[in-house]
Design a protein around this motif. Sequence first.
Motif, PDB file in Angstrom:
ATOM      1  N   ILE A 138       0.839  -1.205   0.000  1.00  0.00           N
ATOM      2  CA  ILE A 138       0.000   0.000   0.000  1.00  0.00           C
ATOM      3  C   ILE A 138       0.870   1.249   0.000  1.00  0.00           C
ATOM      4  O   ILE A 138       0.578   2.233  -0.713  1.00  0.00           O
ATOM      5  N   SER A 142       0.023   1.805  -3.993  1.00  0.00           N
ATOM      6  CA  SER A 142      -1.390   2.204  -4.014  1.00  0.00           C
ATOM      7  C   SER A 142      -1.613   3.529  -4.728  1.00  0.00           C
ATOM      8  O   SER A 142      -2.719   3.804  -5.208  1.00  0.00           O
ATOM      9  N   ASN A 192      -8.276  -0.456   0.638  1.00  0.00           N
ATOM     10  CA  ASN A 192      -7.155  -0.111  -0.230  1.00  0.00           C
ATOM     11  C   ASN A 192      -6.847  -1.193  -1.273  1.00  0.00           C
ATOM     12  O   ASN A 192      -5.978  -0.989  -2.131  1.00  0.00           O
ATOM     13  N   LEU A 196      -4.776  -1.329  -5.401  1.00  0.00           N
ATOM     14  CA  LEU A 196      -3.670  -2.237  -5.681  1.00  0.00           C
ATOM     15  C   LEU A 196      -4.002  -3.156  -6.849  1.00  0.00           C
ATOM     16  O   LEU A 196      -3.147  -3.449  -7.696  1.00  0.00           O
TER      17      LEU A 196
END
Length: 417
Positions: A138, A142, A192, A196
Amino acid sequence: MASYFIDTTDALRCFLGEICSLPIDPPSFYVDTEGHKLGRFGTLDLLQIHVLPLQETFIVDVLTLKDAAFDTSFRGNSLRGLLQSSSMPKVFFDARNDSDAMFSHYNITLDGVVDLQLMEYFQEGREGRGLIGLKRCIERDSGLPSDEIQPWIQEKEKVARSFQDAHQDHLPSQTRPLPENLLLYAAGDVENLPMLYQTYRRKLTKQTWQMVKSETQKRLRQSRQPHYDPQGKQRGKGPYRRPLYKENLESTSNGPGKAKASVEPLEVKKRKNTNPSKARQPSDQRRKAKPAVRNVEVHGRDSLIAGLYKSSLAVLPSESSLQAHEATNQKMLRNRPINFVKEGHAPEPRKKNQNKKQKQKQNSAPGHNSRDAPPPSHHDPFFSSFSDLFLPNLDWTLCDKDCGWCGHCYEGFNMIY
């Protein structure tokens, strides 16, 4: 993003009614679980599902609902059917322990899973076989600014620190009512994941995408095996990556299997001339190799046998194998001694270690002459055919010589090799 905590069957039915007929490309469900020592030896307490089309996160209290969390249905839909459906893709990050816990405690066989950890692992140009955790993915991939990522990271560290300071035997996920910070902690793990997925999916080719799906299925099968260890050290090592062809990637976000790649042809390296002073001749001017000589020749003195042998080869139709056999017999006749056989006696076998005296006794034995020898039971193919063709009316056994070199008496004795 809104988050909802589901701890009753009525709330679960409302959730199931909202997720009916959702698109599958890109995937609509991003899933994670929480529990104490998550796996077959621990517990499964929470099930977090982020629904991308709704931009909402639902946290199911599995510790309270138990089997009802998966078996409660609405219009034929249930969480068990969703998790076991192969046609409905679900995105996990390292689904091994999640699959182990669901299969061990609730007999749920996960299917239709896309593992984000493997999508990152099979990126082009990635080196090493070590797997990367969710936090690092992340932070690095991300695309979110640091001011949005830091609150989630601080909340995760705060929850882990409170658990260690309290010296509790169970995670805060087993505390009821559930603390608010734990809700944020659980919801942040799945919120999140869509970013990704989009980042990694654009970088995967058709070949690497097939590798991700194949290795994901292998992971799920291994997690259901009796020998699987949820806390094993081998979990930190990725699978073997097969060598890939050189590819040019074209950016696309059309979903699974839509990444395009054009494979460049391999360059053929030409052999360099190590001697620059010597120019390479054209192919038509190069010296051609001489053809191999396969004719059978008779070496030795110019004798009658050699001349007759050559003339017979030109007259008689014979194959290459017969010519080789005749040449072998002729060569052996010229180089080996000849023993004559007495009439009415069988040829004696040749002894390797014979003294000279014994050889002289055998040669001086009475009746040891070619004139007394009976005609052979079988003849050499060359000499029998020669006598029949050229000199059929002559009897060579009348020769008064028994040396065997001229061949006149050859048909009157057996030659022992």
